[in-house]
Design a protein around this motif. Structure first.
Motif, PDB file in Angstrom:
ATOM      1  N   GLU A  64       0.792  -0.977  -0.018  1.00 39.83           N
ATOM      2  CA  GLU A  64       0.034   0.011  -0.219  1.00 39.83           C
ATOM      3  C   GLU A  64       0.800   1.293  -0.095  1.00 39.83           C
ATOM      4  O   GLU A  64       0.501   2.422   0.607  1.00 39.83           O
ATOM      5  CB  GLU A  64      -0.898   0.100   1.160  1.00 39.83           C
ATOM      6  CG  GLU A  64      -1.690  -1.295   1.383  1.00 39.83           C
ATOM      7  CD  GLU A  64      -2.641  -1.357   0.258  1.00 39.83           C
ATOM      8  OE1 GLU A  64      -2.990  -0.598  -0.534  1.00 39.83           O
ATOM      9  OE2 GLU A  64      -3.082  -2.596   0.016  1.00 39.83           O
ATOM     10  N   ILE A 103      -0.174   5.123   1.290  1.00 42.93           N
ATOM     11  CA  ILE A 103       0.405   5.684   2.592  1.00 42.93           C
ATOM     12  C   ILE A 103       1.512   6.891   2.171  1.00 42.93           C
ATOM     13  O   ILE A 103       1.308   7.732   2.983  1.00 42.93           O
ATOM     14  CB  ILE A 103       1.118   4.441   3.077  1.00 42.93           C
ATOM     15  CG1 ILE A 103       0.270   3.360   3.799  1.00 42.93           C
ATOM     16  CG2 ILE A 103       2.256   4.996   4.191  1.00 42.93           C
ATOM     17  CD1 ILE A 103       0.796   2.078   4.305  1.00 42.93           C
ATOM     18  N   SER A 123      -1.347  -5.375  -4.341  1.00 47.61           N
ATOM     19  CA  SER A 123      -2.035  -4.323  -3.397  1.00 47.61           C
ATOM     20  C   SER A 123      -3.360  -5.045  -3.283  1.00 47.61           C
ATOM     21  O   SER A 123      -4.107  -5.270  -4.047  1.00 47.61           O
ATOM     22  CB  SER A 123      -2.044  -2.851  -3.703  1.00 47.61           C
ATOM     23  OG  SER A 123      -2.960  -2.311  -2.840  1.00 47.61           O
ATOM     24  N   HIS A 124      -4.219  -5.187  -2.228  1.00 44.69           N
ATOM     25  CA  HIS A 124      -5.621  -5.530  -1.937  1.00 44.69           C
ATOM     26  C   HIS A 124      -6.675  -4.470  -2.479  1.00 44.69           C
ATOM     27  O   HIS A 124      -7.405  -4.860  -3.339  1.00 44.69           O
ATOM     28  CB  HIS A 124      -5.813  -5.707  -0.481  1.00 44.69           C
ATOM     29  CG  HIS A 124      -7.449  -5.653  -0.327  1.00 44.69           C
ATOM     30  ND1 HIS A 124      -8.037  -6.853  -0.465  1.00 44.69           N
ATOM     31  CD2 HIS A 124      -8.393  -4.970   0.471  1.00 44.69           C
ATOM     32  CE1 HIS A 124      -9.325  -6.843  -0.376  1.00 44.69           C
ATOM     33  NE2 HIS A 124      -9.442  -5.585   0.282  1.00 44.69           N
ATOM     34  N   TYR A 166      -7.814   2.764  -3.831  1.00 45.20           N
ATOM     35  CA  TYR A 166      -7.570   3.456  -2.699  1.00 45.20           C
ATOM     36  C   TYR A 166      -6.376   4.469  -2.811  1.00 45.20           C
ATOM     37  O   TYR A 166      -6.496   5.600  -2.650  1.00 45.20           O
ATOM     38  CB  TYR A 166      -7.494   2.552  -1.205  1.00 45.20           C
ATOM     39  CG  TYR A 166      -8.791   1.950  -0.756  1.00 45.20           C
ATOM     40  CD1 TYR A 166      -9.705   3.142  -0.236  1.00 45.20           C
ATOM     41  CD2 TYR A 166      -8.995   0.708  -0.769  1.00 45.20           C
ATOM     42  CE1 TYR A 166     -10.929   2.524   0.463  1.00 45.20           C
ATOM     43  CE2 TYR A 166     -10.189   0.353  -0.120  1.00 45.20           C
ATOM     44  CZ  TYR A 166     -11.029   1.379   0.510  1.00 45.20           C
ATOM     45  OH  TYR A 166     -12.489   0.742   0.951  1.00 45.20           O
ATOM     46  N   TYR A 217     -11.979   0.183  12.036  1.00 48.73           N
ATOM     47  CA  TYR A 217     -11.127   1.094  10.999  1.00 48.73           C
ATOM     48  C   TYR A 217     -10.917   2.517  11.594  1.00 48.73           C
ATOM     49  O   TYR A 217     -11.168   3.497  11.284  1.00 48.73           O
ATOM     50  CB  TYR A 217     -11.782   1.455   9.750  1.00 48.73           C
ATOM     51  CG  TYR A 217     -12.110  -0.047   8.999  1.00 48.73           C
ATOM     52  CD1 TYR A 217     -10.868  -0.714   8.427  1.00 48.73           C
ATOM     53  CD2 TYR A 217     -13.304  -0.443   8.820  1.00 48.73           C
ATOM     54  CE1 TYR A 217     -11.155  -2.084   7.909  1.00 48.73           C
ATOM     55  CE2 TYR A 217     -13.662  -1.745   8.114  1.00 48.73           C
ATOM     56  CZ  TYR A 217     -12.416  -2.488   7.740  1.00 48.73           C
ATOM     57  OH  TYR A 217     -12.502  -3.694   7.055  1.00 48.73           O
ATOM     58  N   TYR A 238      -8.808   5.440  10.233  1.00 44.63           N
ATOM     59  CA  TYR A 238      -9.996   5.954   8.914  1.00 44.63           C
ATOM     60  C   TYR A 238     -11.109   6.868   9.186  1.00 44.63           C
ATOM     61  O   TYR A 238     -11.407   7.840   8.808  1.00 44.63           O
ATOM     62  CB  TYR A 238      -9.988   4.766   8.035  1.00 44.63           C
ATOM     63  CG  TYR A 238     -11.048   5.060   6.747  1.00 44.63           C
ATOM     64  CD1 TYR A 238     -10.414   5.016   5.751  1.00 44.63           C
ATOM     65  CD2 TYR A 238     -12.474   5.147   6.974  1.00 44.63           C
ATOM     66  CE1 TYR A 238     -11.087   5.338   4.489  1.00 44.63           C
ATOM     67  CE2 TYR A 238     -13.342   5.226   5.618  1.00 44.63           C
ATOM     68  CZ  TYR A 238     -12.593   5.078   4.414  1.00 44.63           C
ATOM     69  OH  TYR A 238     -13.371   5.312   3.446  1.00 44.63           O
ATOM     70  N   ASP A 261      -0.530   1.177  14.427  1.00 43.92           N
ATOM     71  CA  ASP A 261      -1.803   0.542  13.907  1.00 43.92           C
ATOM     72  C   ASP A 261      -1.065  -1.075  13.336  1.00 43.92           C
ATOM     73  O   ASP A 261      -0.121  -0.918  12.339  1.00 43.92           O
ATOM     74  CB  ASP A 261      -2.476   1.046  12.669  1.00 43.92           C
ATOM     75  CG  ASP A 261      -3.546   0.369  12.201  1.00 43.92           C
ATOM     76  OD1 ASP A 261      -3.605  -0.993  11.945  1.00 43.92           O
ATOM     77  OD2 ASP A 261      -4.907   1.017  11.937  1.00 43.92           O
ATOM     78  N   LEU A 286      -2.119  -3.644  11.622  1.00 41.93           N
ATOM     79  CA  LEU A 286      -2.540  -3.842  10.432  1.00 41.93           C
ATOM     80  C   LEU A 286      -2.356  -3.058   9.200  1.00 41.93           C
ATOM     81  O   LEU A 286      -1.437  -3.610   8.369  1.00 41.93           O
ATOM     82  CB  LEU A 286      -4.047  -4.055  10.431  1.00 41.93           C
ATOM     83  CG  LEU A 286      -4.654  -5.152  11.314  1.00 41.93           C
ATOM     84  CD1 LEU A 286      -6.163  -5.167  11.277  1.00 41.93           C
ATOM     85  CD2 LEU A 286      -4.083  -6.550  10.975  1.00 41.93           C
ATOM     86  N   GLN A 287      -2.692  -1.965   9.253  1.00 38.00           N
ATOM     87  CA  GLN A 287      -2.127  -1.003   8.422  1.00 38.00           C
ATOM     88  C   GLN A 287      -1.059  -0.129   8.298  1.00 38.00           C
ATOM     89  O   GLN A 287      -0.355   0.344   7.416  1.00 38.00           O
ATOM     90  CB  GLN A 287      -3.131   0.346   8.184  1.00 38.00           C
ATOM     91  CG  GLN A 287      -4.763  -0.367   8.006  1.00 38.00           C
ATOM     92  CD  GLN A 287      -4.819  -0.954   6.723  1.00 38.00           C
ATOM     93  OE1 GLN A 287      -4.063  -0.700   5.676  1.00 38.00           O
ATOM     94  NE2 GLN A 287      -5.719  -1.872   6.580  1.00 38.00           N
ATOM     95  N   TYR A 341       0.654   4.937   8.354  1.00 38.43           N
ATOM     96  CA  TYR A 341      -0.723   5.145   8.005  1.00 38.43           C
ATOM     97  C   TYR A 341      -1.301   5.688   9.137  1.00 38.43           C
ATOM     98  O   TYR A 341      -1.891   6.767   9.144  1.00 38.43           O
ATOM     99  CB  TYR A 341      -1.264   3.845   7.779  1.00 38.43           C
ATOM    100  CG  TYR A 341      -2.823   3.866   7.692  1.00 38.43           C
ATOM    101  CD1 TYR A 341      -3.562   4.202   6.461  1.00 38.43           C
ATOM    102  CD2 TYR A 341      -3.662   3.343   8.791  1.00 38.43           C
ATOM    103  CE1 TYR A 341      -5.037   4.169   6.342  1.00 38.43           C
ATOM    104  CE2 TYR A 341      -4.829   3.455   8.629  1.00 38.43           C
ATOM    105  CZ  TYR A 341      -5.562   3.468   7.522  1.00 38.43           C
ATOM    106  OH  TYR A 341      -7.011   3.642   7.647  1.00 38.43           O
TER     107      TYR A 341
END
Length: 308
Positions: free
Chosen positions: A34, A38, A86-87, A91, A238, A241, A280, A282-283, A287
């Motif tokens: 990502e 980011i 990337s997922h 984004y 999230y 976000y 975070d 996960l991210q 981020y």
């Protein structure tokens, strides 16, 4: 802005700058999947502090970020790190387009303008029949979260003088509206169960404001839902976000809802600091820190994209 908030932003920006790689991306020894999104979010955080590529405490950091994103520009306008999977690359494309548009509006560079126009053209070309966008640059599926990213990018580009067809924005607005639930919040997609969440609801409200929709009951009911969720602090999905978009949504209201919301999310963000930054698992910490810094710097009112 309290003294503690101001100091937290100073510390956070310094930490974030220390995480920039030589190529302009951010993070150390992390998965680069990502990296475009980011980097763009980090760049937006520095722009919010008043730095631009030619001036400010973090001018060199911003300039390197611009360089990294321009190097990620593909022939068709897609802003993506071709060396990483990337997922949800749209984004990243949306955030990167918005960042480059903000830069272009401040310092109109030909290299930025050329690749920004191609990035905007890709967004326009990949809008699906419902009026939205999904994870990849193909006009097939759509969801409200990715759609919000593209709407914000288009608004920023239009602010910077890039042509955006009105019908593209109108169709996106209709799609976002179709995702609203009876209680004011928003579902992920129109055909999904009517389950509202703070993060996507705040994002939807911000996108509608950015598209020029403000007095519509859809926006006002959505904003009231966001305020209610923030007041009772019952939704942590999230998290960063949600704070990023909730701060913008309340700021756009310019009324008592801002005075209620900002101290809540400000104090909550400050309580979650891990020293000089945010985390975070996960991210990634870059981020989280970028999202937190943008939310906390909204009252500075520097970026045109966040103006009412």
């Amino acid at each position: 802005m309290t003294d503690q908030t101001a100091q937290a932003t100073v510390d956070g920006l310094k930490w974030l700058a220390s995480r920039q790689r030589m190529d302009g991306s951010f993070g150390n020894n992390r998965e680069r999947s990502e990296s475009v999104g980011i980097a763009a979010l980090c760049g937006i955080a520095f722009l919010c502090s008043g730095s631009v590529p030619e001036a400010g405490d973090y001018s060199e950091t911003v300039d390197r970020t611009v360089g990294f994103l321009l190097n990620c520009s593909q022939k068709n306008g897609y802003l993506v790190d071709s060396g990483a999977a990337s997922h949800g690359p749209m984004y990243g494309h949306g955030f990167a387009t918005m960042f480059l548009a903000e830069v272009y509006g401040m310092t109109p560079r030909d290299d930025v303008g050329e690749k920004l126009r191609r990035a905007v053209d890709l967004i326009i070309a990949t809008q699906n029949s419902e009026g939205g966008w999904r994870y990849n640059p193909v006009p097939q599926e759509a969801d409200v979260s990715v759609t919000v990213c593209q709407v914000m990018a288009l608004r920023s580009a239009r602010n910077a003088g890039i042509s955006v067809p009105k019908e593209v924005v109108d169709r996106a607005v209709d799609y976002i509206k179709s995702c609203q639930n009876p209680g004011g919040g928003f579902r992920y997609r129109p055909f999904d169960p009517a389950e509202s969440r703070l993060a996507r609801s705040a994002a939807a409200v911000v996108a509608l404001y950015s598209a020029g929709v403000s007095d519509d009951p859809v926006v006002q009911n959505g904003l009231n839902y966001v305020v209610d969720r923030l007041k009772i602090r019952d939704d942590r999905e999230y998290y960063f976000y949600a704070q990023y978009y909730a701060a913008q949504a309340a700021w756009q209201a310019r009324d008592n809802r801002w005075r209620i919301c900002f101290p809540i999310l400000r104090d909550d963000l400050l309580s979650r600091r891990a020293g000089d930054h945010w985390e975070d698992p996960l991210q990634g910490d870059e981020y989280a820190t970028a999202m937190a810094l943008v939310a906390l710097q909204i009252p500075y009112d520097v970026l045109p994209i966040f103006e009412h």
